[in-house]
Design an enzyme around this catalytic site. Structure first.
Site, short mmCIF file in Angstrom:
data_model
loop_
_atom_site.label_atom_id
_atom_site.label_comp_id
_atom_site.label_asym_id
_atom_site.label_seq_id
_atom_site.Cartn_x
_atom_site.Cartn_y
_atom_site.Cartn_z
N CYS A 92 115.69 70.51 -80.07
CA CYS A 92 114.64 70.98 -80.97
C CYS A 92 114.59 72.50 -81.08
CB CYS A 92 113.27 70.47 -80.52
SG CYS A 92 113.10 68.68 -80.70
N HIS A 93 114.89 73.18 -79.96
CA HIS A 93 114.67 74.64 -79.91
C HIS A 93 115.95 75.46 -79.99
CE1 HIS A 93 110.38 74.43 -78.93
NE2 HIS A 93 110.65 73.49 -78.05
N CYS A 189 89.97 88.98 -54.77
CA CYS A 189 91.27 89.55 -55.14
C CYS A 189 91.16 91.07 -55.08
CB CYS A 189 91.66 89.15 -56.56
SG CYS A 189 91.45 87.41 -56.96
N CYS A 192 91.53 93.04 -51.72
CA CYS A 192 92.90 93.29 -51.25
C CYS A 192 93.70 94.12 -52.25
CB CYS A 192 93.62 91.96 -50.96
SG CYS A 192 93.07 91.22 -49.40
N HIS A 193 93.66 93.72 -53.54
CA HIS A 193 94.63 94.29 -54.49
C HIS A 193 94.12 95.46 -55.32
CE1 HIS A 193 97.61 91.35 -53.43
NE2 HIS A 193 96.79 90.35 -53.68
N ARG A 230 100.97 81.32 -56.29
CA ARG A 230 100.57 82.46 -55.48
C ARG A 230 99.06 82.54 -55.35
NH1 ARG A 230 102.86 86.30 -51.89
NH2 ARG A 230 100.83 86.39 -50.91
N CYS A 234 96.87 82.89 -51.95
CA CYS A 234 95.98 84.02 -51.66
C CYS A 234 94.54 83.54 -51.42
CB CYS A 234 96.03 85.05 -52.79
SG CYS A 234 97.48 86.17 -52.70
C1 HEC Z 1 93.41 88.80 -47.68
C2 HEC Z 1 94.08 89.60 -48.65
C3 HEC Z 1 94.36 89.03 -50.01
C4 HEC Z 1 93.49 88.50 -50.92
C5 HEC Z 1 92.00 88.29 -50.78
C6 HEC Z 1 94.28 88.19 -52.09
N1 HEC Z 1 95.59 88.50 -51.88
FE1 HEC Z 1 97.10 88.40 -53.25
N2 HEC Z 1 98.42 89.02 -51.83
C7 HEC Z 1 98.11 89.36 -50.54
C8 HEC Z 1 99.31 89.72 -49.83
C9 HEC Z 1 99.39 90.17 -48.37
C10 HEC Z 1 100.37 89.58 -50.76
C11 HEC Z 1 101.86 89.87 -50.52
C12 HEC Z 1 102.11 91.35 -50.65
C13 HEC Z 1 101.72 91.87 -52.00
O1 HEC Z 1 102.47 91.73 -52.99
O2 HEC Z 1 100.61 92.42 -52.11
C14 HEC Z 1 99.77 89.16 -52.01
C15 HEC Z 1 100.49 88.95 -53.18
C16 HEC Z 1 99.93 88.63 -54.40
C17 HEC Z 1 100.67 88.50 -55.63
C18 HEC Z 1 102.17 88.66 -55.80
C19 HEC Z 1 102.50 90.01 -56.35
C20 HEC Z 1 103.97 90.20 -56.56
O3 HEC Z 1 104.35 91.19 -57.20
O4 HEC Z 1 104.78 89.40 -56.09
C21 HEC Z 1 99.77 88.18 -56.59
C22 HEC Z 1 100.06 87.94 -58.05
C23 HEC Z 1 98.46 88.12 -55.96
N3 HEC Z 1 98.59 88.40 -54.63
C24 HEC Z 1 97.28 87.85 -56.62
C25 HEC Z 1 96.05 87.66 -55.97
C26 HEC Z 1 94.85 87.19 -56.65
C27 HEC Z 1 94.74 86.92 -58.12
C28 HEC Z 1 93.88 87.08 -55.69
C29 HEC Z 1 92.50 86.51 -55.79
C30 HEC Z 1 92.40 85.15 -56.22
C31 HEC Z 1 94.45 87.53 -54.44
N4 HEC Z 1 95.78 87.85 -54.65
C32 HEC Z 1 93.77 87.63 -53.25
C33 HEC Z 1 96.85 89.39 -49.97
C34 HEC Z 1 95.68 88.99 -50.61
C1 HEC Z 2 111.07 66.75 -80.37
C2 HEC Z 2 111.12 68.16 -80.48
C3 HEC Z 2 110.91 68.98 -79.21
C4 HEC Z 2 111.45 68.82 -77.97
C5 HEC Z 2 112.37 67.73 -77.48
C6 HEC Z 2 110.96 69.92 -77.19
N1 HEC Z 2 110.15 70.72 -77.93
FE1 HEC Z 2 109.20 72.37 -77.33
N2 HEC Z 2 108.26 72.54 -79.10
C7 HEC Z 2 108.45 71.69 -80.18
C8 HEC Z 2 107.55 72.04 -81.24
C9 HEC Z 2 107.45 71.37 -82.60
C10 HEC Z 2 106.80 73.13 -80.77
C11 HEC Z 2 105.68 73.86 -81.46
C12 HEC Z 2 106.29 74.99 -82.19
C13 HEC Z 2 105.25 75.86 -82.77
O1 HEC Z 2 104.06 75.58 -82.67
O2 HEC Z 2 105.66 76.87 -83.33
C14 HEC Z 2 107.27 73.41 -79.43
C15 HEC Z 2 106.80 74.46 -78.64
C16 HEC Z 2 107.31 74.79 -77.39
C17 HEC Z 2 106.93 75.94 -76.63
C18 HEC Z 2 105.92 77.03 -77.07
C19 HEC Z 2 106.71 78.04 -77.85
C20 HEC Z 2 105.87 79.08 -78.52
O3 HEC Z 2 106.42 80.15 -78.80
O4 HEC Z 2 104.69 78.85 -78.77
C21 HEC Z 2 107.65 75.90 -75.47
C22 HEC Z 2 107.57 76.90 -74.29
C23 HEC Z 2 108.47 74.74 -75.51
N3 HEC Z 2 108.26 74.09 -76.70
C24 HEC Z 2 109.37 74.35 -74.52
C25 HEC Z 2 110.08 73.18 -74.53
C26 HEC Z 2 110.88 72.70 -73.40
C27 HEC Z 2 111.05 73.44 -72.08
C28 HEC Z 2 111.39 71.49 -73.76
C29 HEC Z 2 112.23 70.56 -72.97
C30 HEC Z 2 111.79 70.23 -71.62
C31 HEC Z 2 110.94 71.24 -75.12
N4 HEC Z 2 110.15 72.28 -75.54
C32 HEC Z 2 111.29 70.13 -75.86
C33 HEC Z 2 109.38 70.68 -80.25
C34 HEC Z 2 110.10 70.18 -79.18
#
Ligand code: HEC
Ligand code: HEC
Ligand code: HEC
Lengths: 273, 157
Positions: A92-93, A189, A192-193, A230, A234
């Protein structure tokens, strides 16, 4: 020890130039904070800048990036006739490049349904409605392989999720979650971040917790980790009852966190420790 | 099954009736953040306190605080102030209050409350990510708090 940690207290001074099959590309790993963050941050940084030298270098060459294995698996799945009637994504795509740009603008509100969609939701819509299969689990390996493949098509594009119009209510919800102090440790979040990025929490150098690098290959897990996964980790670390990956709460949170990184590059599949 | 149920009842009874003279987390009396009386009624053991402070599943204080007096402990964090000299800056009652619930001393602080069981948003069952079953225990029990305070009292410069 105190000295060792102060020496690491900031993002490193490094540039992410990646060697790819089609030559080298440079990604934006730091930039001026988007307007909605101006009160709290001047600059936003990719998590890549907070990692050790050995980890950062792995992302500088696709040949060394262990995440590429998952992208390749995603490509096999893309081409495979796996629908109930033998449909494939490719049928399809055409090529996966048809997904270029999507990762940079998701989460986004679907114009027709009004639902907030993460990449996983778009995939599952096709898997269930267009291929007649059971939904793939939000953090299952077929899903993460496909998210990796689709994310790679936007590598180098600048994150630009919409936060106004139909997205506004979801964004507000995500923001509220970001600043809520969950769990028995009462941590948000932001604690920490936002308040402590650059500091060490035990062995971990805290980043700004951006999602522009997602999904990332995590050396500790020897696997790919998505934003949704992730968040579960967290929140669990605050001794809280987490929301589920793919829940409305975490989708809203992903939109909000993505918007904090508007202006950074999509990294495709990042590498983290 | 029967035996399990009986054991469970004993455990519940033990948890419900604290050792005499132990102050429950909900009954602690904070005066300007400090707690004058021992929470357990038994003197703290500094060696046990040091262990609690460096064990991830217990206090894990070193996640956020460096302590030069523990050079053998790797990866000490730098979120909070270094704890060396804490006993010069604070009295025993103040330190007990800070460890039990630092928010009573430092408004809105990032430091978790280790002797608190209520008032959380979506508390979980330790680090499982699941909802707690039954009453939420404090992160550290009364004696563990006393042990940590006893160790902190050794941190003089
Ligand atoms: C207790 C501390 C703590 C809290 C609260 C926390 N995090 Fe984290 N988070 C971490 C640590 C440690 C890592 C790994 C190192 C890093 O990338 O900061 C991490 C990594 C991440 C990453 C990956 C970043 C990357 O580049 O790979 C994301 C995304 C993230 N946190 C989002 C969140 C969000 C959204 C929340 C709240 C729902 C949250 N974290 C709450 C400690 C925390
Ligand atoms: C039978 C046809 C069909 C098959 C099979 C199909 N798709 Fe789609 N897909 C569509 C149609 C139709 C849309 C909606 C396109 C639009 O709204 O512009 C769509 C939309 C999407 C979108 C959103 C794209 C955007 O830019 O909005 C993603 C991601 C996607 N398909 C992934 C997949 C993946 C991964 C698979 C296989 C596991 C898959 N599709 C199989 C027909 C299909
Ligand atoms: C998640 C981070 C974190 C953890 C874990 C933590 N603290 Fe703290 N602690 C802080 C911060 C931040 C402060 C500074 C208070 C403020 O102004 O908010 C602090 C302050 C203190 C102080 C007063 C510091 C001084 O000397 O002026 C003591 C004593 C203390 N903590 C002891 C402990 C002990 C003991 C533990 C473990 C049982 C612990 N902390 C765990 C973050 C933490």
């Amino acid at each position: 020890l105190a000295l060792a940690s102060t020496a690491m207290a900031d993002p490193v001074d490094d540039t992410l130039v990646i060697e790819t099959d089609d030559g080298s590309i440079e990604l934006v790993t730091q930039t001026a904070a988007p307007d909605h963050l101006k009160d709290v941050l001047d600059t936003v940084y990719s998590g890549w800048l907070f990692r050790e030298d050995e980890t950062r270098v792995l992302q500088k060459d696709d040949f060394d990036n262990p995440g590429m294995v998952f992208v390749d698996r995603g490509l096999d799945s893309w081409n495979a006739a796996q629908g109930a009637k033998g449909e494939s994504c490719a049928g399809c795509h055409e090529g996966p490049e048809s997904m270029k740009g999507l990762r940079a603008v998701t989460p986004r509100v679907d114009a027709e349904s009004g639902k907030l969609m993460i990449v996983e939701d778009y995939i599952n819509e096709c898997v269930t409605e267009r291929m007649g299969l059971e939904a793939w689990g939000t953090t299952s390996s077929p899903m993460k392989d496909m998210v990796s493949l689709i994310s790679m098509q936007s590598r180098g594009e600048v994150v630009n999720v919409a936060i106004d119009g139909p997205a506004a209510a979801f964004w507000e919800k995500g923001k509220e979650i970001y600043y809520t102090r969950y769990g028995q440790l009462e941590m948000s979040c932001a604690n920490c971040h936002e308040d402590n990025y650059g500091n060490m929490i035990r062995a971990d150098h805290l980043s700004q917790g951006q999602v522009n690098g997602m999904p990332v290959y995590r050396l500790k897990d020897a696997g790919v980790v998505t934003a949704q996964q992730r968040f579960v980790g967290c929140v669990r670390d605050t001794r809280a009852e987490t929301f589920k990956a793919g829940s409305d709460e975490f989708k809203a949170l992903e939109l909000y966190v993505a918007s904090r990184g508007n202006g950074l590059s999509v990294e495709g599949v990042g590498v983290r420790h | 099954m029967k035996r399990h149920a009986a054991l469970g009842m004993i455990a519940a009874a033990l948890a419900a009736t604290p050792v005499w003279s132990e102050t429950a987390p909900t009954a602690v009396n904070y005066e300007e953040g400090a707690i004058a009386e021992s929470l357990s009624g038994t003197p703290g053991d500094p060696a046990s306190g040091a262990k609690i402070m460096t064990t991830n599943a217990l206090g894990n204080c070193v996640a956020c605080h460096a302590i030069a007096a523990m050079p053998e402990v790797p990866f000490q964090g730098d979120i909070g102030p270094a704890l060396d000299g804490a006993a010069d800056r604070w009295t025993e009652a103040q330190l007990r209050g800070i460890v039990a619930n630092a928010k009573m001393t430092f408004d809105g602080t990032f430091m978790p409350a280790f002797y608190k069981t209520e008032g959380f948003v979506r508390p979980g069952n330790a680090y499982t990510g699941k909802a707690p079953e039954g009453d939420l225990p404090p992160i550290l029990n009364a004696q563990q708090i006393e042990d940590v305070v006893a160790y902190l009292m050794t941190l003089k410069e």
